[in-house]
Design a protein around this motif. Structure first.
Motif, mmCIF file in Angstrom:
data_model
loop_
_atom_site.group_PDB
_atom_site.id
_atom_site.type_symbol
_atom_site.label_atom_id
_atom_site.label_comp_id
_atom_site.label_asym_id
_atom_site.label_seq_id
_atom_site.Cartn_x
_atom_site.Cartn_y
_atom_site.Cartn_z
ATOM 1 N N GLY A 226 49.370 1.417 -2.713
ATOM 2 C CA GLY A 226 48.696 0.761 -1.671
ATOM 3 C C GLY A 226 47.717 2.094 -1.014
ATOM 4 O O GLY A 226 46.993 1.874 -0.510
ATOM 5 N N GLU A 229 44.433 1.318 -2.043
ATOM 6 C CA GLU A 229 43.821 0.026 -1.833
ATOM 7 C C GLU A 229 42.493 0.139 -1.289
ATOM 8 O O GLU A 229 41.458 -0.161 -1.578
ATOM 9 N N ASP A 230 42.690 0.581 0.168
ATOM 10 C CA ASP A 230 41.315 0.449 1.100
ATOM 11 C C ASP A 230 40.774 1.887 1.130
ATOM 12 O O ASP A 230 39.567 2.019 1.353
ATOM 13 N N ARG A 266 51.537 5.211 5.912
ATOM 14 C CA ARG A 266 52.268 3.745 6.451
ATOM 15 C C ARG A 266 52.120 3.702 7.859
ATOM 16 O O ARG A 266 52.393 4.673 8.435
ATOM 17 N N LEU A 300 43.447 -1.910 7.112
ATOM 18 C CA LEU A 300 43.915 -3.074 7.088
ATOM 19 C C LEU A 300 44.949 -3.774 8.020
ATOM 20 O O LEU A 300 45.514 -4.555 7.759
ATOM 21 N N VAL A 304 48.222 -6.062 8.033
ATOM 22 C CA VAL A 304 49.585 -5.515 7.798
ATOM 23 C C VAL A 304 50.427 -6.162 9.021
ATOM 24 O O VAL A 304 51.735 -6.395 8.796
ATOM 25 N N ARG A 307 51.705 -9.626 8.180
ATOM 26 C CA ARG A 307 52.947 -9.443 7.153
ATOM 27 C C ARG A 307 54.197 -8.983 8.028
ATOM 28 O O ARG A 307 55.102 -9.412 7.887
ATOM 29 N N ALA A 337 47.197 0.473 3.905
ATOM 30 C CA ALA A 337 48.165 -0.269 3.114
ATOM 31 C C ALA A 337 49.413 0.765 2.261
ATOM 32 O O ALA A 337 48.888 1.800 1.951
ATOM 33 N N PHE A 341 53.849 -3.058 2.974
ATOM 34 C CA PHE A 341 52.709 -3.820 3.896
ATOM 35 C C PHE A 341 52.875 -4.344 5.455
ATOM 36 O O PHE A 341 52.714 -5.449 5.500
ATOM 37 N N VAL A 511 47.181 -5.766 -5.297
ATOM 38 C CA VAL A 511 47.882 -5.534 -4.203
ATOM 39 C C VAL A 511 48.902 -6.751 -3.882
ATOM 40 O O VAL A 511 48.694 -7.792 -4.530
ATOM 41 N N ALA A 512 49.775 -6.750 -2.957
ATOM 42 C CA ALA A 512 50.647 -7.715 -2.398
ATOM 43 C C ALA A 512 51.588 -8.294 -3.610
ATOM 44 O O ALA A 512 51.858 -9.365 -3.618
ATOM 45 N N GLU A 692 56.851 -4.712 -4.550
ATOM 46 C CA GLU A 692 57.091 -3.998 -3.305
ATOM 47 C C GLU A 692 58.336 -4.486 -2.944
ATOM 48 O O GLU A 692 58.817 -3.655 -1.961
#
Lengths: 735, 287, 163
Positions: A226, A229-230, A266, A300, A304, A307, A337, A341, A511-512, A692
């Protein structure tokens, strides 16, 4: 059918050191880039001065003033590539430098002085919440179902507490690194990243209105979780801008200190959770207030938080629910991320709330969890029925058996009462149930419209075109297995195209836990499209038949390229305003048992054994599935016990591996992994999410075992020795 | 970056000559480099490096009468693998085993660990309870002086070494008395590759049911590693009853002055130092 | 300063500053990129190489210590028979994920196999040997499995490489 190989296609080249990661690319004539950062958590920049003693003609400096579109396109577009007037966290990039070598870069940095006027900073989540400013709220979500206030009025018992989780750093072994290579009006970006199309989109926005074109290639990535990711969108912008300005290739490679201090983490959480219970231990209502510390920019955070909200009821049947979630801005390094997440935070809260319920009602926790667990056909608070691919009951049975849970539960209770005073060791056994919604939240998948492409090559080989990246999770091998099984081709006849945005379609980000389930299924559909084009029966043909048909095909055709776009089955709908409907098309499930010991000299929690059963629909690669599970568990143990990021006045104090403590080989438990396969009708061969989930259930199982050992509910992680001592000795030993 | 000036003498005499030529400059003594290399960008560019790791006289482990002489540039792994150390100074083996990794122990030297003068230096507490002496060479006077290790440290990362002085030998007296109890335990942040939050080294001698004598040193809980002499004095001659142990814990708590840093807190360091003493004395009773 | 040393059996001569890191000399001056940098402070072991037949973190070895030294890196191990067995065990046991730490683990494996010929090692001893190698992906279990298997195979690793 072939006997399918589980051995990773990239294993040999990685073992021998031949595999090329970004820093291993030999780029001619490149400059190295560095970042001049804010030393303040929140301040106005009053001046930037360049010491005349340094020869500035030797380096290139880039500041916000020269920029065209100074925002990183992620969700809210609130984060600049370079701060212009105001800085919002310690470490925020203010200037970029490109120099001939590292030494000159370090020298140049020493000769720049930035002056600030301090502004009020939210250096903790508490300060930000107390300031209560509307502009600090990146996202707010309310999910309600049933009569929550009523049920809390009439409940036999109300159990509540505040549950907290900390920052966590990804610690991918390969730090962030990207390069930009100018080529006329085009800039080629290469780097360690999860989502080349996220970067492509960000670069399109950055250079909008100019002649610059960008393409993006993912290079073999040394872990991501993660964290790539961004974040790469920011630094790809940095190298692209410098490449444009200097006309030379630019390498930006973070050292570990920069990486730990200034890349995303995180989201920490603070969750106030309340359960309305009947006297016989049934949960009637859940009222939860979720706060996520987003750091200085939104990145994100909205998704996040989504979720986190949709994971907050765990694996339980709860008739009346109110979940209120907020993602709040603070003046700390942005959160982003990270594997799970948002799920790990709220799952920790619900699992530990059940722990507290068990403690309060004096019912063994596994009985409480089992009796409130969803049954096939039950509905989630979103209204989504759980009526297919629900392997959790089987996971629970398996893990209770493999761990011999009930027997140990009773033995360890007796041990702690009778023997622990003599041995100086407390022991505990804990259990967690975990769910992970597979793929994007809500309608995200319909928005992305992922496309996978496959091309038949002469010689009867296939070229596989997706944007889904290999970062260690084994996606390339999984794709080859999926295709090989369908087309009966050996691995060598299946060629994975370079993850370059000018060569592959946008099959969505990696991702995810969606790459196998969503894109793997598209590839399976691509295989069927090819079989149709070759007029082969989908099931009864041999490798020779396939090769022959391909040869025939090319007699009359030049090319065979097939494409497939993803769309959820029609009944999968989600209302983003009410949070009702299918939060996810399907869920993966796990049941986990941890055995721990706490030695009362050091108060160190040691996880001795960890048993888990995971329902992943179908394990495409058994060996690597098990590897994902084990890796996730150990990372989750780090989250639960060891990994503490120390923030002082908004600044990350940890500087490297010496003071950010992750599990070594001497800190791992004996692990027992069972895979349950309750197929998902819309995944390839039944596969659903995997990557994950192992992380999500690990920390609550460990914290549950700690609660058992110390005789009261552990409400926050990481459970460092200082926290444990505080819980046991009734005195404050924490920072 | 200008090229840093650098010398690598092969003998102590060469070291003296080099030093006399540059005595006015800021000098950086370099041995295994496992700490210096991490912060190499922060080192002063004007400093002159003298790498002493090539001086043969500073290497090796020799038994001389009732003492063990260790050259200051002996690596931690050389000590770990030495039969002499294994047989005669098991407490040092216990300590080194908890230090870093094989990769680091192959480079890091005992002189470096001592000379860094970190309160968390893991070879230091055992050497202090063993009443080790340190041999120091002064290039200015061209003389060797010998001091008790406990007088070497003047603060965290600070020593009483004069400019140019280098540690050349570590001299550990061997105890003739049979049946010495020895204890080393460090509490870090995990099981491997960890910096000490608190540690305790002890050697002791019991007769019948009493403690004849005990020597204790706590690590990472004071500006310098030092003997816990009040605690030692209190325990000496006593039978280890729960009451005595509890009292001893309170005394050691007053002898230390830990700080809060990223690794732990002051209060926790006090708590675990007390626990370590209890753990140590319990092990002594079991014996 | 000019340094003469042997790398993977070949004599080489490099120009370097006294405190330049062996890691950078290998990667940037000699193009031997199999050796990785994970932390730059000797904690993760991704840059592990042999120096004079001893396992070291190449990020902590300064150029000034390299004169006349004998360095062997992952890039120099590929052709040895024992390496092929190690590779096979890592592959078949699924001991590799992102692979960035793997060359370092392989070097430590070679050292362990060399030092343990004829001895039978328990898991605790195996774990002690790998204390200086960090992996974030696998959870270590499959690496231990691979090493355990290798230890039963009576593999001959020479005392010295390229000498």
């Amino acid at each position: 059918m072939n006997k399918h190989n589980e051995i990773r296609v990239d294993a040999a080249s990685k073992i021998s050191g031949i595999e090329r990661y970004t820093k291993d690319l030999r780029i001619k004539n490149a400059l190295v880039a560095g970042t001049v950062r804010s030393s303040r958590a929140h301040a106005r920049i009053t001046s930037i001065s360049f010491d005349e003693k340094f020869d500035w003609s030797k380096v290139t400096i880039l500041s916000a003033k020269e920029m065209h579109n100074n925002f990183v396109a992620i969700i809210k577009n609130d984060m600049p590539y370079l701060a212009e007037n105001e800085v919002n966290y310690v470490g925020e990039p203010i200037l970029l430098i490109a120099a001939e070598n590292e030494t000159m870069l370090i020298e140049a940095k020493k000769h720049i002085e930035i002056k600030y006027k301090e502004l009020v900073a939210s250096t903790t989540l508490k300060v930000a919440v107390d300031r209560n400013r509307a502009e600090d709220l990146f996202e707010e979500i309310l999910l309600e179902n049933g009569e929550v206030d009523e049920v809390f009025k009439s409940a036999d018992t109300i159990v509540e507490d505040i549950f907290e989780t900390g920052f966590q750093e990804h610690v991918y072994l390969e730090p962030q690194v990207v390069v930009a290579i100018p080529d006329g009006n085009t800039i080629h970006i290469k780097g360690s990243m999860q989502c080349p199309y996220y970067v492509q989109n960000a670069m399109n926005e950055l250079f909008m209105g100019t002649e610059v074109k960008v393409d993006v290639t993912q290079i073999m990535t040394g872990g991501a979780f993660g964290g790539k990711e961004d974040f790469p969108s920011l630094i790809c912008g940095h190298v692209a801008l410098l490449a444009k300005k200097t006309g030379r290739p630019i390498i930006l490679s973070y050292n570990r200190e920069e990486d730990i201090q200034f890349t995303t983490k995180r989201h920490p959480s603070k969750i106030h959770a309340k359960a309305a219970m009947s006297s016989d231990g049934k949960i009637l209502g859940l009222d939860m207030d979720i706060l996520l510390d987003s750091g200085a920019y939104a990145t994100l955070s909205p998704v996040v938080l989504a979720r986190a909200v949709l994971t907050s009821f765990g694996c339980y049947k709860i008739p009346n629910v109110r979940i209120h979630g907020r993602a709040v801005k603070t003046n700390i390094t942005p959160s982003g991320a990270f594997r799970g997440f948002g799920g790990p935070q709220s799952l920790f809260a619900i699992e530990m709330l059940f722990e507290k319920v068990a403690e309060t009602l004096k019912i063994p926790v596994w009985q409480i969890k089992k009796s409130n667990m969803l049954s096939l056909g039950d509905k989630l608070p979103t209204g989504q029925p759980i009526d297919y691919s629900y392997g959790l009951p089987q996971c629970v049975e398996k893990v209770l058996k493999s761990s011999d849970y009930e027997k140990k539960y009773n033995e360890l209770k007796k041990y702690n009462e009778n023997e622990s005073a003599q041995t100086g060791i407390l022991k505990g056994i804990g259990i967690s149930l975990a769910a992970h919604g597979c793929g994007f939240t809500g309608v995200g998948e319909n928005r992305i419209k992922a496309i996978a492409e496959m091309e038949l090559l002469s010689g009867g080989k296939v070229l596989v075109k997706t944007a889904n990246t290999e970062m260690g999770q084994g996606v390339d091998t999984a794709y080859k297995i999926i295709i090989s099984k369908k087309l009966h081709l050996p691995f060598n006849d299946i060629i994975i195209e370079e993850k370059n945005t000018s060569k592959v379609p946008n099959s969505g980000p990696t991702v995810a836990s969606r790459s196998t389930m969503i894109v793997g299924k598209l590839l399976l559909d691509n295989c069927e499209q090819i079989l149709d084009a070759l007029s082969l029966n989908h099931f009864e043909f041999s490798l020779q038949d396939f090769k022959k048909a391909a040869k025939e095909y090319f007699k009359n055709h030049d090319k065979l390229v097939v494409q497939k776009e993803y769309k959820h089955p029609n009944f999968i709908k989600f209302d983003e305003n009410t949070y009702k409907g299918y939060g996810y098309p399907v869920y993966s499930w796990s049941a986990n048992v941890a055995e721990i010991e706490i030695e009362l000299t050091s108060y160190q929690v040691e996880v001795k054994k960890f048993y888990t059963a995971h329902d992943v629909g179908k394990a495409i690669n058994k060996q690597q599935s098990e590897g994902q599970v084990q890796g996730g568990i150990v990372q989750g143990i780090g989250y639960a016990v060891y990994e503490a990021l120390c923030i002082k006045d908004g600044e990350v104090q940890n500087r490297g591996f010496r003071d950010y403590i992750i599990p070594t080989i001497q800190d791992i438990p004996e692990m027992h992994v069972d895979i349950v396969e309750d197929a998902y009708f819309n995944g390839p061969y039944g596969a659903k999410a995997l990557g994950e989930l192992p992380f999500v259930g690990a920390a609550p199982a460990v914290a549950s075992a700690v609660s058992f050992a110390i005789g009261k509910t552990a409400t926050k992680i990481p459970l460092t020795p200082e926290v444990i001592a505080t819980l046991i000795e009734n005195n404050n030993y924490e920072h | 970056m200008n090229s840093m000036q650098y010398y690598s003498p092969n003998t102590i005499n060469e070291y003296r000559k080099i030093y006399s030529g540059i005595a006015d400059k800021s000098i950086l003594i370099f041995s295994g480099g496992t700490d210096l290399m991490v912060g190499r960008h922060e080192l002063s560019q004007d400093a002159v490096i003298i790498d002493i790791s090539g001086i043969a006289e500073l290497k090796g482990i020799v038994k001389k009468g009732d003492k063990i002489h260790i050259g200051s540039c002996t690596t931690l792994n050389e000590l770990l693998c030495s039969h002499k150390i294994q047989n005669d100074i098991p407490i040092l083996i216990k300590a080194i085993k908890t230090m870093a990794s094989e990769q680091i122990r192959n480079r890091a030297t005992i002189g470096g660990n001592i000379g860094n003068a970190s309160p968390a230096g893991d070879t230091i507490t055992p050497l202090v309870v063993l009443e080790t002496k340190i041999e120091i060479f002064s290039p200015e006077s061209n003389e060797v002086r010998t001091i008790p290790i406990k007088t070497l440290f003047s603060g965290p990362s600070a020593t009483t070494l004069e400019k140019g002085e280098i540690i050349i030998k570590i001299i550990i007296p061997l105890r003739k008395d049979e049946d010495i109890f020895c204890y080393f335990r460090k509490i870090g942040q995990r099981n491997a590759m960890t910096i000490t939050k608190a540690s305790l080294s002890a050697i002791a001698k019991c007769s019948d049911t009493k403690i004849e004598w005990i020597k204790l040193a706590s690590g990472s809980v004071s500006p310098v590693v030092k003997r816990m002499s009040k605690t030692e004095e209190f325990i000496k001659g006593k039978k280890l009853t729960p009451v005595v142990i509890n009292e001893a814990k309170e005394i050691i708590a007053k002898e230390i002055s830990p700080i809060t840093d990223i690794r732990s807190t002051k209060a926790f360091r006090v708590l675990i130092t007390k626990n370590l003493l209890k753990d140590c004395l319990s092990a002594l009773i079991k014996r | 300063m000019n340094i003469d040393l042997t790398v993977n059996g070949k004599p080489v001569s490099v120009e370097a500053e006294p405190l330049d890191r062996l890691l950078d000399i290998l990667r940037d001056k000699l193009g031997l990129t199999g050796t990785k940098e994970g932390c730059g402070e000797g904690e993760c072991g991704a840059c592990t190489v042999f120096m004079n037949n001893k396992l070291v973190n190449s990020c902590l070895v300064p150029a000034m210590h390299l004169h006349n030294s004998n360095i062997v890196t992952i890039d120099g191990m590929r052709d040895f028979d024992f390496f092929k067995l190690i590779s096979k065990a890592y592959e078949e046991n699924g001991a590799v994920q992102c692979g960035f730490c793997t060359p370092g683990f392989v070097m430590t494996t070679i050292n362990l196999l060399r030092n343990s010929s004829g001895k039978s090692l328990g898991d605790e001893e195996i774990k002690e040997a790998f204390a200086g190698n960090i992996c974030r992906c696998t959870g270590y279990d499959k690496i231990i499995k691979a090493v355990r298997q290798l230890l039963t195979m009576n593999i001959r690793v020479p005392e010295r490489f390229y000498e």
